[in-house]
Design an enzyme around this catalytic site. Structure first.
Site, PDB file in Angstrom:
ATOM      1  N   HIS A   1       0.708  -1.156  -0.232  1.00  0.00           N
ATOM      2  CA  HIS A   1       0.070   0.001   0.038  1.00  0.00           C
ATOM      3  C   HIS A   1       1.144   1.131  -0.045  1.00  0.00           C
ATOM      4  O   HIS A   1       1.934   1.342   0.750  1.00  0.00           O
ATOM      5  CB  HIS A   1      -0.846   0.034   1.234  1.00  0.00           C
ATOM      6  CG  HIS A   1      -1.912   1.258   1.099  1.00  0.00           C
ATOM      7  ND1 HIS A   1      -2.785   1.192   0.466  1.00  0.00           N
ATOM      8  CD2 HIS A   1      -1.823   2.306   1.975  1.00  0.00           C
ATOM      9  CE1 HIS A   1      -3.558   2.427   0.449  1.00  0.00           C
ATOM     10  NE2 HIS A   1      -2.961   3.190   1.467  1.00  0.00           N
TER      11      HIS A   1
ATOM     12  N   GLY B   1      -6.892   3.649   1.436  1.00  0.00           N
ATOM     13  CA  GLY B   1      -7.610   3.772   0.279  1.00  0.00           C
ATOM     14  C   GLY B   1      -7.172   4.536  -0.945  1.00  0.00           C
ATOM     15  O   GLY B   1      -5.801   4.465  -1.076  1.00  0.00           O
TER      16      GLY B   1
ATOM     17  N   LEU C   1     -10.252  -3.453   4.551  1.00  0.00           N
ATOM     18  CA  LEU C   1      -9.309  -2.679   3.594  1.00  0.00           C
ATOM     19  C   LEU C   1      -8.068  -2.143   4.317  1.00  0.00           C
ATOM     20  O   LEU C   1      -8.444  -1.203   5.162  1.00  0.00           O
ATOM     21  CB  LEU C   1     -10.099  -1.817   2.711  1.00  0.00           C
ATOM     22  CG  LEU C   1      -9.196  -0.889   1.663  1.00  0.00           C
ATOM     23  CD1 LEU C   1      -8.892  -1.738   0.660  1.00  0.00           C
ATOM     24  CD2 LEU C   1     -10.154   0.371   1.165  1.00  0.00           C
ATOM     25  N   ASP C   2      -6.978  -2.449   3.922  1.00  0.00           N
ATOM     26  CA  ASP C   2      -5.760  -2.098   4.389  1.00  0.00           C
ATOM     27  C   ASP C   2      -5.471  -1.973   5.764  1.00  0.00           C
ATOM     28  O   ASP C   2      -4.927  -1.122   6.517  1.00  0.00           O
ATOM     29  CB  ASP C   2      -5.746  -0.420   3.811  1.00  0.00           C
ATOM     30  CG  ASP C   2      -5.720  -0.235   2.365  1.00  0.00           C
ATOM     31  OD1 ASP C   2      -5.162  -1.354   1.932  1.00  0.00           O
ATOM     32  OD2 ASP C   2      -6.007   0.667   1.645  1.00  0.00           O
ATOM     33  N   ALA C   3      -6.056  -3.188   6.283  1.00  0.00           N
ATOM     34  CA  ALA C   3      -5.959  -3.198   7.779  1.00  0.00           C
ATOM     35  C   ALA C   3      -5.266  -4.460   8.190  1.00  0.00           C
ATOM     36  O   ALA C   3      -5.607  -4.588   9.506  1.00  0.00           O
ATOM     37  CB  ALA C   3      -7.336  -3.054   8.466  1.00  0.00           C
TER      38      ALA C   3
END
Length: 286
Positions: free
Chosen positions: A194, A203, A229-231
Site C-alpha cells: 500500500h 484507500g 481494507l488496508d488493515a
C-alpha cells in the site's frame, strides 16, 4: 561454509517453561545441525515464537518424516507450527494492473536469482504489461474486472491461483479490492503493497492526501490482506522525507521507490518463513 539446503521449523504457542529445551533437545537427538535460531516471548499476550533453520543433510530422513517425528511436540505445546524445505522454492503468483514499478523490481530479483522463488504466472485486469511479462517467459493472464460482474472475474482469479498451486499471491499495485471470500480462502498468503505509511491515508490516492495534509514523510506498507481494507497484519514499512517544495507528483515519485524496496523486503521475509502472525500483529525474525 555453504549449505545447499535447509529445513525451516517455525512455531508459535502459549508461552511456558521448557519449549526451547524440548525443541532443541529433539533436534539434537535427531542429529539436527541448527544454523540459525530466533525466538521471542510476548509477555503481554503470553505467547512464544520461534524459528529454527536446520541443515537438511544433517538429518537421516526427508521433510515429510521430519514433520511426522515433530508432530508430538507440536501437540504437546498446543502449537501452530510448520516445517518447510528450502530446496523447494515457493510459487508466487503476481497480480498487477497498469503500474509496473513493483512488478519490474520483483521480476528483476527473480531473474537474477537474488530472491529464491518461482513465478508460475502473472494475472492482470489490463493488457498493458503482457509483452513485458511474456518477454521473461512467464504466462500472462488477462482477467478484466468489469464493474457489473466482478464476482465472475474474481472466480477466475481464484481458479488460476489454485491451478498454478500458488504458495503466495502478491498484489504488486493491483488496483482492485479482493472480495472477502478470497481474503478468507487465502488468509496469510496474500501480500499487498500500500502506497502509504498505514494506518495513515488508507484507500485511494494516499500521496495526494498526504500532500494536502502537508506531511514531511511519506511511506509504504507491506501487509497481509484481510477482509478489512488496508488493515491486515503489517510485515514491513519504510518512509522517505518530503521537502516543503515537493509537489504531489514528487511525492508519488519518491513513494514508488519506497514501495519497491518495502514490497521486496516483505516478500523476502514471507518466503523465508520469518513472519509469524498473532492477531493483527506480526513477529518478523529479520
Amino acid at each position: 561454509m555453504f549449505v545447499s539446503a535447509t529445513y525451516r521449523l517455525v512455531m508459535s504457542c502459549p508461552d511456558r517453561i521448557g519449549i526451547v529445551s524440548a525443541v532443541a533437545g529433539f533436534l539434537a537427538e535427531q542429529g539436527g545441525w541448527i544454523v540459525e535460531a530466533s525466538q521471542h516471548a510476548d509477555a503481554e499476550q503470553g505467547w512464544f515464537f520461534m524459528r529454527y533453520e536446520i541443515r537438511a543433510d544433517s538429518l537421516s530422513f526427508d521433510v515429510d518424516e521430519f514433520r511426522q517425528r515433530f508432530a508430538p511436540i507440536g501437540t504437546r505445546f498446543d502449537a501452530d507450527w510448520r516445517i518447510t524445505d528450502t530446496a523447494a522454492p515457493k510459487r508466487v503468483v503476481l497480480l498487477v494492473s497498469r503500474l509496473d514499478h513493483c512488478l519490474a523490481d520483483l521480476l528483476h530479483r527473480w531473474r537474477s536469482r537474488e530472491m529464491q522463488f518461482d513465478i508460475p504466472c502473472v494475472i492482470s485486469n489490463h493488457e498493458d504489461l503482457r509483452d513485458f511479462v511474456e518477454w521473461h517467459g512467464i504466462p500472462y493472464h488477462h482477467v478484466p474486472v468489469p464493474k457489473d460482474d466482478k464476482q465472475a472475474a474474481f472466480d477466475e482469479v481464484s481458479r488460476l491461483v489454485d491451478e498454478y498451486r500458488a504458495d503466495a499471491v502478491v498484489l504488486a499495485r493491483y488496483m482492485q479490492i479482493l472480495p472477502p471470500e478470497l481474503c478468507v480462502k487465502y488468509a496469510g498468503r496474500v501480500i499487498n503493497i500500500h502506497h502509504s505509511f498505514l494506518p495513515s491515508f488508507v484507500g485511494a490516492k494516499p500521496y495526494h492526501k498526504a500532500f494536502e495534509r502537508g506531511v514531511k514523510l511519506v511511506g509504504a506498507t507491506c501487509h497481509y490482506v484481510t477482509e478489512e481494507l488496508d488493515a491486515g497484519p503489517i510485515i514491513e514499512q519504510d518512509v522517505v522525507r518530503v521537502r516543503h517544495d515537493d509537489t504531489a507528483e514528487d511525492l508519488v515519485r519518491l513513494g514508488r521507490d519506497v514501495e519497491k524496496s518495502v514490497l521486496a523486503r516483505g516478500l523476502r521475509y514471507h518466503l523465508e518463513d520469518r513472519v509469524l502472525v498473532l492477531g493483527n500483529k506480526t513477529v518478523v525474525f529479520d
